[in-house]
Design a protein around this motif. Structure first.
Motif, PDB file in Angstrom:
ATOM      1  N   THR A  75      48.548  29.750  51.114  1.00 32.50           N
ATOM      2  CA  THR A  75      49.433  30.382  50.131  1.00 32.50           C
ATOM      3  C   THR A  75      49.373  31.890  50.332  1.00 32.50           C
ATOM      4  OG1 THR A  75      47.697  30.567  48.466  1.00 32.50           O
ATOM      5  CG2 THR A  75      49.034  28.554  48.430  1.00 32.50           C
ATOM      6  N   ARG A  76      50.318  32.569  49.719  1.00 33.87           N
ATOM      7  CA  ARG A  76      50.371  34.031  49.750  1.00 33.87           C
ATOM      8  C   ARG A  76      50.322  34.574  51.179  1.00 33.87           C
ATOM      9  NH1 ARG A  76      47.664  32.413  45.203  1.00 33.87           N
ATOM     10  NH2 ARG A  76      48.427  33.317  43.275  1.00 33.87           N
ATOM     11  N   VAL A  77      51.292  34.132  51.966  1.00 41.49           N
ATOM     12  CA  VAL A  77      51.399  34.525  53.365  1.00 41.49           C
ATOM     13  C   VAL A  77      52.762  35.161  53.563  1.00 41.49           C
ATOM     14  CG1 VAL A  77      51.376  33.703  55.750  1.00 41.49           C
ATOM     15  CG2 VAL A  77      49.947  32.564  54.030  1.00 41.49           C
ATOM     16  N   VAL A  78      52.821  36.225  54.346  1.00 43.18           N
ATOM     17  CA  VAL A  78      54.094  36.816  54.731  1.00 43.18           C
ATOM     18  C   VAL A  78      54.293  36.491  56.211  1.00 43.18           C
ATOM     19  CG1 VAL A  78      55.465  38.912  54.947  1.00 43.18           C
ATOM     20  CG2 VAL A  78      53.833  38.692  53.066  1.00 43.18           C
ATOM     21  N   LYS A 115      50.894  43.560  48.223  1.00 42.50           N
ATOM     22  CA  LYS A 115      50.386  44.122  46.967  1.00 42.50           C
ATOM     23  C   LYS A 115      50.590  43.146  45.817  1.00 42.50           C
ATOM     24  CE  LYS A 115      50.807  49.050  47.960  1.00 42.50           C
ATOM     25  NZ  LYS A 115      51.496  50.305  47.617  1.00 42.50           N
ATOM     26  N   GLN A 116      51.754  42.501  45.778  1.00 40.40           N
ATOM     27  CA  GLN A 116      52.035  41.531  44.717  1.00 40.40           C
ATOM     28  C   GLN A 116      51.084  40.351  44.798  1.00 40.40           C
ATOM     29  OE1 GLN A 116      54.085  41.988  42.127  1.00 40.40           O
ATOM     30  NE2 GLN A 116      53.262  40.086  41.316  1.00 40.40           N
ATOM     31  N   GLU A 136      46.534  37.411  42.477  1.00 38.00           N
ATOM     32  CA  GLU A 136      45.216  36.812  42.656  1.00 38.00           C
ATOM     33  C   GLU A 136      44.210  37.460  41.710  1.00 38.00           C
ATOM     34  OE1 GLU A 136      42.490  34.077  44.350  1.00 38.00           O
ATOM     35  OE2 GLU A 136      44.664  34.150  44.141  1.00 38.00           O
ATOM     36  N   ASP A 137      44.271  38.777  41.539  1.00 38.31           N
ATOM     37  CA  ASP A 137      43.382  39.454  40.588  1.00 38.31           C
ATOM     38  C   ASP A 137      43.596  38.911  39.174  1.00 38.31           C
ATOM     39  OD1 ASP A 137      42.255  40.999  42.555  1.00 38.31           O
ATOM     40  OD2 ASP A 137      43.295  42.847  42.005  1.00 38.31           O
ATOM     41  N   ASP A 138      44.852  38.730  38.787  1.00 39.61           N
ATOM     42  CA  ASP A 138      45.162  38.186  37.458  1.00 39.61           C
ATOM     43  C   ASP A 138      44.627  36.768  37.316  1.00 39.61           C
ATOM     44  OD1 ASP A 138      46.433  40.531  36.828  1.00 39.61           O
ATOM     45  OD2 ASP A 138      48.468  39.735  37.030  1.00 39.61           O
ATOM     46  N   LEU A 179      42.101  35.350  38.939  1.00 41.07           N
ATOM     47  CA  LEU A 179      40.650  35.375  38.877  1.00 41.07           C
ATOM     48  C   LEU A 179      40.157  35.877  37.517  1.00 41.07           C
ATOM     49  CD1 LEU A 179      39.735  36.680  42.426  1.00 41.07           C
ATOM     50  CD2 LEU A 179      39.400  34.373  41.539  1.00 41.07           C
ATOM     51  N   PHE A 180      40.838  36.875  36.953  1.00 40.64           N
ATOM     52  CA  PHE A 180      40.449  37.388  35.649  1.00 40.64           C
ATOM     53  C   PHE A 180      40.531  36.292  34.594  1.00 40.64           C
ATOM     54  CE2 PHE A 180      41.311  39.326  31.551  1.00 40.64           C
ATOM     55  CZ  PHE A 180      40.241  40.210  31.446  1.00 40.64           C
ATOM     56  N   VAL A 181      41.604  35.501  34.630  1.00 41.10           N
ATOM     57  CA  VAL A 181      41.790  34.433  33.651  1.00 41.10           C
ATOM     58  C   VAL A 181      40.704  33.372  33.851  1.00 41.10           C
ATOM     59  CG1 VAL A 181      43.294  32.536  32.942  1.00 41.10           C
ATOM     60  CG2 VAL A 181      44.230  34.834  33.324  1.00 41.10           C
ATOM     61  N   GLU A 182      40.347  33.058  35.084  1.00 35.11           N
ATOM     62  CA  GLU A 182      39.301  32.059  35.335  1.00 35.11           C
ATOM     63  C   GLU A 182      37.937  32.532  34.855  1.00 35.11           C
ATOM     64  OE1 GLU A 182      39.176  30.831  39.393  1.00 35.11           O
ATOM     65  OE2 GLU A 182      41.174  29.971  39.344  1.00 35.11           O
ATOM     66  N   ILE A 183      37.662  33.803  35.027  1.00 33.31           N
ATOM     67  CA  ILE A 183      36.369  34.356  34.646  1.00 33.31           C
ATOM     68  C   ILE A 183      36.301  34.612  33.148  1.00 33.31           C
ATOM     69  CG2 ILE A 183      34.834  36.354  34.913  1.00 33.31           C
ATOM     70  CD1 ILE A 183      35.905  36.527  37.822  1.00 33.31           C
ATOM     71  N   HIS A 184      37.421  35.032  32.543  1.00 38.93           N
ATOM     72  CA  HIS A 184      37.467  35.380  31.129  1.00 38.93           C
ATOM     73  C   HIS A 184      38.500  34.511  30.408  1.00 38.93           C
ATOM     74  CE1 HIS A 184      35.146  38.952  32.059  1.00 38.93           C
ATOM     75  NE2 HIS A 184      36.007  39.229  33.027  1.00 38.93           N
ATOM     76  N   PRO A 185      38.243  33.212  30.273  1.00 37.85           N
ATOM     77  CA  PRO A 185      39.235  32.364  29.589  1.00 37.85           C
ATOM     78  C   PRO A 185      39.390  32.778  28.129  1.00 37.85           C
ATOM     79  CG  PRO A 185      37.231  31.122  30.051  1.00 37.85           C
ATOM     80  CD  PRO A 185      37.056  32.487  30.659  1.00 37.85           C
ATOM     81  N   CYS A 186      40.570  32.643  27.631  1.00 38.50           N
ATOM     82  CA  CYS A 186      40.838  33.016  26.229  1.00 38.50           C
ATOM     83  C   CYS A 186      40.350  31.946  25.276  1.00 38.50           C
ATOM     84  CB  CYS A 186      42.332  33.225  26.022  1.00 38.50           C
ATOM     85  SG  CYS A 186      42.948  34.613  26.971  1.00 38.50           S
TER      86      CYS A 186
END
Length: 89
Positions: free
Chosen positions: A11-14, A72-73, A78-80, A82-89
């Protein structure tokens, strides 16, 4: 990924191809999830990774900008994720 193997889970390949590239016929004709392909008219093999020059065709300069934008996108997404996985609401 081997010659457009549809079983790939990448995934995420150009994927970048030049219209005059002799390898163009082996390029992907489908898009894996969250991936993009860019065809640069009038360029050949690996033109996008050569140094930039003022004499470059406009479509090559635009493609390089689009590659950077896409990458960049992908990093932001991916940062978003990972953040959700690490800091679930």
């Amino acid at each position: 990924m081997m010659y457009g193997d549809p079983r790939s889970r990448a995934t995420r390949v150009v994927f970048v191809q030049g219209s005059t590239d002799p390898w163009n016929t082996l390029g992907l004709k489908w898009h894996p999830n969250y991936s993009n392909d860019i065809l640069i008219e009038g360029t050949s093999h690996c033109a996008d990774i050569h140094s930039s020059y003022s004499s470059d065709p406009p479509q090559l300069s635009v493609a390089r900008s689009n590659i950077v934008k896409d990458l960049k996108q992908f990093v932001i997404e991916e940062d978003d994720r990972l953040f959700v996985e690490i800091h679930p609401c």
